[in-house]
Design a protein around this motif. Structure first.
Motif, mmCIF file in Angstrom:
data_model
loop_
_atom_site.group_PDB
_atom_site.id
_atom_site.type_symbol
_atom_site.label_atom_id
_atom_site.label_comp_id
_atom_site.label_asym_id
_atom_site.label_seq_id
_atom_site.Cartn_x
_atom_site.Cartn_y
_atom_site.Cartn_z
ATOM 1 N N GLY A 1 4.142 1.630 -1.978
ATOM 2 C CA GLY A 1 4.398 0.419 -2.323
ATOM 3 C C GLY A 1 5.000 0.002 -3.675
ATOM 4 N N ALA A 2 4.825 0.751 -4.671
ATOM 5 C CA ALA A 2 5.297 0.735 -5.924
ATOM 6 C C ALA A 2 6.994 1.105 -5.738
ATOM 7 C CB ALA A 2 4.619 1.876 -6.981
ATOM 8 N N ARG A 3 7.161 2.286 -4.807
ATOM 9 C CA ARG A 3 8.584 2.616 -4.717
ATOM 10 C C ARG A 3 9.451 1.542 -4.022
ATOM 11 N NH1 ARG A 3 11.489 4.953 -0.979
ATOM 12 N NH2 ARG A 3 13.083 6.567 -1.780
ATOM 13 N N HIS B 1 0.858 -1.392 0.108
ATOM 14 C CA HIS B 1 -0.057 -0.166 0.003
ATOM 15 C C HIS B 1 0.879 1.328 -0.094
ATOM 16 C CE1 HIS B 1 0.845 0.979 4.305
ATOM 17 N NE2 HIS B 1 0.714 -0.412 4.475
ATOM 18 N N GLY B 2 0.331 2.420 -0.029
ATOM 19 C CA GLY B 2 0.848 3.846 0.048
ATOM 20 C C GLY B 2 1.143 4.319 1.160
ATOM 21 N N LEU B 3 2.097 5.320 1.362
ATOM 22 C CA LEU B 3 2.264 6.221 2.331
ATOM 23 C C LEU B 3 1.154 6.459 3.237
ATOM 24 C CD1 LEU B 3 4.812 7.138 3.823
ATOM 25 C CD2 LEU B 3 4.475 9.415 2.649
ATOM 26 N N PHE B 4 1.186 6.155 4.494
ATOM 27 C CA PHE B 4 0.158 6.798 5.443
ATOM 28 C C PHE B 4 -1.342 5.949 5.400
ATOM 29 C CE2 PHE B 4 2.941 10.549 5.908
ATOM 30 C CZ PHE B 4 3.817 10.067 6.698
ATOM 31 N N MET C 1 -1.252 -9.083 1.381
ATOM 32 C CA MET C 1 -1.207 -7.533 1.736
ATOM 33 C C MET C 1 -0.625 -7.298 2.871
ATOM 34 S SD MET C 1 -5.069 -6.767 0.150
ATOM 35 C CE MET C 1 -6.009 -8.557 0.930
ATOM 36 N N LEU C 2 0.462 -6.691 2.877
ATOM 37 C CA LEU C 2 1.266 -6.393 4.072
ATOM 38 C C LEU C 2 0.937 -4.999 4.582
ATOM 39 C CD1 LEU C 2 3.789 -6.802 5.812
ATOM 40 C CD2 LEU C 2 5.069 -5.725 4.311
ATOM 41 N N ASP C 3 0.700 -4.787 5.715
ATOM 42 C CA ASP C 3 0.573 -3.515 6.427
ATOM 43 C C ASP C 3 2.032 -3.002 6.962
ATOM 44 O OD1 ASP C 3 -2.078 -2.822 6.296
ATOM 45 O OD2 ASP C 3 -2.567 -3.761 8.284
ATOM 46 N N PHE C 4 2.482 -2.233 5.943
ATOM 47 C CA PHE C 4 4.030 -1.882 6.468
ATOM 48 C C PHE C 4 3.896 -1.386 7.848
ATOM 49 C CE2 PHE C 4 4.461 -0.154 1.793
ATOM 50 C CZ PHE C 4 5.384 -1.023 1.565
ATOM 51 N N ARG C 5 5.059 -1.364 8.251
ATOM 52 C CA ARG C 5 5.512 -0.785 10.014
ATOM 53 C C ARG C 5 4.956 0.556 9.989
ATOM 54 N NH1 ARG C 5 11.010 -1.694 11.945
ATOM 55 N NH2 ARG C 5 11.011 -3.717 10.802
#
Length: 251
Positions: free
Chosen positions: A104-106, A29-32, A57-61
């Motif tokens: 997420g793309a980055r 996913h995207g930032l925030f 689908m990962l939730d980033f830290r």
């Protein structure tokens, strides 16, 4: 929908959401934002599942249901890439598709261009050349939102970002630490991204520069344009339709 947790390389507890059966498609996913906000709420993950794949689908830290540590030692350079690598190792995937929207793309391109991961195919949503090669300029905007959070007014161009961050319940201390982990990407490294690639971007989305220019720099990419600006394009059905169609056609 199934949710599970694992410990990343440094012990940080991260959430993984899964739906569908079939070959894995890892979606970042995207930032925030979160897996819920980018992929689940608007039906994109369900479309991937309906096309015969499992959406992972990962939730980033610092995002979603994952931990938000405030210890600076939990934020080495490119920590999100390391978290994705840890998840792939945890799930023991031999073959998979990797993709993401915006951050997420980055993260996907950093991992693949630096030869740290070797997915069979990749999906790049809401990303252009300046979001990679000039990330520090983009990052400065979000640092300002965090640093001046309580004084940003409705007439400030940063107000919408402030409200989105607030609505997602993001820990601002942890978010500020995370922003300092993200380096620019040398665009010359994009020549290493040789697998089939879908670049998908809103027709009004210029937040991260030109998606067409990015497509032209990738050796084996196609570009699909969908409706909307950066934030709205992720909510439109056409985004999920384009991803699911490309996945089915390139098996």
């Amino acid at each position: 929908m199934r949710t599970e947790y694992f410990e990343s390389f440094d012990g940080t507890r991260l959430a993984i959401h899964r739906i569908g059966e079939g070959s894995p498609v890892v979606m970042l996913h995207g930032l925030f934002s979160s897996a819920e906000m980018n992929w689940i709420k608007w039906g994109h993950a369900q479309k991937v599942a309906d096309a015969g794949f499992e959406a992972i689908m990962l939730d980033f830290r610092v995002h979603g249901q994952s931990d938000s540590p405030t210890d600076p030692d939990k934020y080495p350079a490119n920590v999100l890439v390391r978290d994705v690598i840890a998840m792939i190792e945890h799930l023991a995937f031999d073959s998979y598709v990797l993709g993401g929207f915006s951050l997420g793309a980055r993260t996907t391109l950093h991992a693949v261009a630096n030869n740290l991961l070797e997915p069979e195919r990749i999906i790049i949503g809401g990303m252009g050349t300046s979001g990679l090669g000039e990330w520090q300029k983009r990052s400065a905007h979000f640092k300002r939102v965090i640093d001046e959070f309580d004084t940003i007014t409705k007439d400030d161009p940063a107000y919408y970002s402030r409200q989105f961050l607030k609505s997602q319940g993001v820990n601002r201390v942890a978010a500020r630490l995370l922003l300092d982990t993200m380096p620019d990407l040398d665009l010359a490294l994009l020549s290493n991204v040789t697998m089939p690639t879908l670049v998908v971007c809103g027709d009004e989305d210029r937040d991260n520069g030109s998606a067409q220019e990015l497509t032209d720099l990738l050796p084996n990419a196609i570009y699909v344009e969908t409706p909307g600006n950066h934030l709205m394009s992720a909510t439109k059905p056409e985004m999920g339709d384009a991803i699911a169609k490309w996945l089915a056609e390139t098996v």
